[in-house]
Design a protein around this motif. Structure first.
Motif, PDB file in Angstrom:
ATOM      1  N   TYR A   1      -5.487   0.219   4.813  1.00  0.00           N
ATOM      2  CA  TYR A   1      -4.669  -0.693   4.010  1.00  0.00           C
ATOM      3  C   TYR A   1      -5.560  -1.721   3.340  1.00  0.00           C
ATOM      4  O   TYR A   1      -6.467  -2.260   3.963  1.00  0.00           O
TER       5      TYR A   1
ATOM      6  N   PRO B   1      -1.093   0.827   1.152  1.00  0.00           N
ATOM      7  CA  PRO B   1      -1.678   1.913   1.941  1.00  0.00           C
ATOM      8  C   PRO B   1      -2.520   2.826   1.064  1.00  0.00           C
ATOM      9  O   PRO B   1      -2.150   3.121  -0.073  1.00  0.00           O
TER      10      PRO B   1
ATOM     11  N   ALA C   1      -0.022   7.798   9.647  1.00  0.00           N
ATOM     12  CA  ALA C   1      -0.383   6.386   9.493  1.00  0.00           C
ATOM     13  C   ALA C   1      -1.648   6.045  10.270  1.00  0.00           C
ATOM     14  O   ALA C   1      -2.368   5.125   9.923  1.00  0.00           O
TER      15      ALA C   1
END
Length: 104
Positions: A26, A74, A21
């Motif tokens: 995003y 994402p 992540a």
């Protein structure tokens, strides 16, 4: 051993990694009830960016606080380009098409 965000070369062999992540960008859509408007953007740190929007730190969105996160998408590429391309496409949608996209 040579490291990069998406692969490791070790002993002459290339190993692909699942992107963390940390490396994800995003594309997001916010909604302001007070203005009845949507805002589209992209960021690497979604939580921090939403806080900045709601603390009045962004000139464009300061008049519409509080902003509600409607959607985040994402983009698992270690570059900003994919998120920026999607943001540009969303900004070109009219309100009806944008709301239809969010509902899907």
């Amino acid at each position: 051993m040579i490291k990069s965000p998406s692969r490791i070369v070790f002993g002459g062999l290339l190993f692909s990694l699942k992107l963390d992540a940390y490396y994800m960008f995003y594309t997001y859509i916010l909604y302001s009830k007070s203005l009845d408007k949507y805002y589209k953007g992209h960021t690497k740190d979604l939580d921090s960016r939403l806080k900045r929007h709601n603390n009045g730190e962004s000139k464009y969105t300061s008049s519409g606080m509080p902003w509600q996160l409607v959607m985040s998408i994402p983009k698992p590429k270690p570059t900003r380009k994919a998120a920026a391309i999607l943001e540009r496409k969303l900004k070109n949608l009219n309100r009806d098409r944008l709301e239809a996209f969010v509902v899907k």
